[in-house]
Design a protein around this motif. Structure first.
Motif, mmCIF file in Angstrom:
data_model
loop_
_atom_site.group_PDB
_atom_site.id
_atom_site.type_symbol
_atom_site.label_atom_id
_atom_site.label_comp_id
_atom_site.label_asym_id
_atom_site.label_seq_id
_atom_site.Cartn_x
_atom_site.Cartn_y
_atom_site.Cartn_z
ATOM 1 N N SER A 146 0.932 -1.191 -0.081
ATOM 2 C CA SER A 146 0.011 0.300 -0.113
ATOM 3 C C SER A 146 1.000 1.254 0.026
ATOM 4 O O SER A 146 1.951 1.266 0.672
ATOM 5 C CB SER A 146 -0.818 -0.151 1.169
ATOM 6 O OG SER A 146 -1.626 1.302 1.335
ATOM 7 N N ARG A 164 4.875 7.143 -1.333
ATOM 8 C CA ARG A 164 5.121 6.508 -2.800
ATOM 9 C C ARG A 164 6.524 7.204 -2.958
ATOM 10 O O ARG A 164 6.444 8.414 -3.388
ATOM 11 C CB ARG A 164 4.254 6.477 -3.806
ATOM 12 C CG ARG A 164 4.678 6.032 -5.006
ATOM 13 C CD ARG A 164 3.823 5.859 -5.969
ATOM 14 N NE ARG A 164 4.267 5.351 -7.171
ATOM 15 C CZ ARG A 164 4.564 5.785 -8.313
ATOM 16 N NH1 ARG A 164 3.987 7.075 -8.489
ATOM 17 N NH2 ARG A 164 5.082 5.179 -9.322
ATOM 18 N N ASP A 208 -6.189 4.508 -5.843
ATOM 19 C CA ASP A 208 -7.027 3.480 -5.257
ATOM 20 C C ASP A 208 -6.773 3.219 -3.767
ATOM 21 O O ASP A 208 -7.916 3.181 -3.179
ATOM 22 C CB ASP A 208 -6.566 1.988 -6.048
ATOM 23 C CG ASP A 208 -7.105 2.103 -7.382
ATOM 24 O OD1 ASP A 208 -8.037 2.829 -7.903
ATOM 25 O OD2 ASP A 208 -6.729 1.175 -8.002
ATOM 26 N N ASP A 209 -5.455 3.333 -3.315
ATOM 27 C CA ASP A 209 -5.404 3.207 -1.891
ATOM 28 C C ASP A 209 -5.886 4.225 -1.116
ATOM 29 O O ASP A 209 -6.346 4.100 0.055
ATOM 30 C CB ASP A 209 -3.684 3.087 -1.772
ATOM 31 C CG ASP A 209 -3.145 1.651 -2.094
ATOM 32 O OD1 ASP A 209 -4.024 0.942 -2.719
ATOM 33 O OD2 ASP A 209 -1.831 1.598 -2.302
ATOM 34 N N ASP A 216 -2.493 5.261 -10.517
ATOM 35 C CA ASP A 216 -3.493 4.570 -10.168
ATOM 36 C C ASP A 216 -3.568 3.724 -8.820
ATOM 37 O O ASP A 216 -4.677 3.965 -8.081
ATOM 38 C CB ASP A 216 -3.700 3.438 -11.262
ATOM 39 C CG ASP A 216 -4.413 3.868 -12.672
ATOM 40 O OD1 ASP A 216 -5.646 4.265 -12.428
ATOM 41 O OD2 ASP A 216 -3.828 3.721 -13.707
ATOM 42 N N ALA A 217 -2.564 3.254 -8.485
ATOM 43 C CA ALA A 217 -2.512 2.613 -7.310
ATOM 44 C C ALA A 217 -2.537 3.436 -6.165
ATOM 45 O O ALA A 217 -3.060 3.272 -5.107
ATOM 46 C CB ALA A 217 -1.219 1.809 -7.179
#
Length: 249
Positions: free
Chosen positions: A2, A19, A31-32, A27-28
């Motif tokens: 995550s 990140r 989403d998270d 995208d990730a």
């Protein structure tokens, strides 16, 4: 893995983007963050939310190098999903405080603007909506929250100049509400989030809906069209040439 870390301390949830070095959005991450906010909305024990970033960045904004290989329709799907996230934060039924710990650029700045309160660390951090400097436009879920926060005239100045603003300059334009030095920053964020956590949530959500419903209507009335235009310009030859020069270090 995550890209969002959520820490719950009594009634306050701190949501941190983690990140790479600059907390770039893809995208990730979207989403998270969407999933984390859903869990927080459903947890009756949480009364307020702090949104922040890890390290020297709140968020760089879109992971431009990562998106350069995206097909146009896939990128439009991402932007639509990101727009939903911005609306979610803007209308979230619990208070959301942006703790702008470091640089907040473009799409990262937008996440902060969508929050109810913006507290920025003074010193090195800069904040900007700099899309025009690399030939990009915006879309309604960016411009309407910005106008709500800073007013139409200041919003023009922020967008048209694309300037990387200091905390003091951003406060003068209404882009942030409070600024503190590094030694005070975390304590002041905790203090403000605690004040919000002690408010009646039903009353807060009701008043927030009343205050922001007109802006939400304007967002949604032009959302699809403005996202389509944003994507068209993003994929134009002149803008792609400028995007190709953006690096994440």
């Amino acid at each position: 893995m995550s890209f969002i870390h959520t820490d719950i301390n009594e009634k306050i949830a701190t949501v941190k983007i983690i990140r790479n070095k600059v907390n770039a959005l893809n995208d990730a991450v979207v989403d998270d963050l969407t999933y984390s906010l859903k869990e927080i909305a459903e947890n009756s024990n949480i009364k307020s939310v702090v949104l922040t970033g890890q390290g020297s960045f709140f968020s760089f904004g879109f992971d431009v190098p990562g998106f350069m290989s995206y097909p146009k329709d896939s990128f439009e799907s991402y932007v639509t999903k990101y727009s939903e996230l911005v609306k979610n934060i803007f209308m979230f039924p619990k208070p959301v405080i942006a703790a702008i710990n470091g640089h907040a650029v473009a799409g990262g700045c937008v996440l902060a603007v969508a929050c109810d309160r913006r507290i920025m660390q003074s010193g090195k951090p800069r904040i900007a909506l700099n899309e025009m400097t690399f030939g990009s436009t915006l879309f309604s879920s960016v411009t309407e929250p910005l106008k709500y926060a800073a007013g139409p005239r200041n919003s023009e100045n922020i967008i048209y100049s694309g300037t990387m603003l200091s905390a003091e300059e951003a406060q003068e334009l209404g882009l942030v509400d409070e600024i503190y030095g590094e030694e005070q920053f975390e304590d002041k964020v905790s203090e403000v989030s605690s004040i919000f956590a002690n408010k009646d949530l039903r009353a807060f959500a009701s008043i927030k809906q009343l205050l922001k419903s007109d802006a939400l209507d304007r967002i949604e009335s032009d959302e699809a069209r403005s996202i389509s235009e944003f994507v068209d310009i993003w994929y134009s030859e002149s803008t792609r040439e400028q995007l190709a020069n953006i690096e994440i270090r």
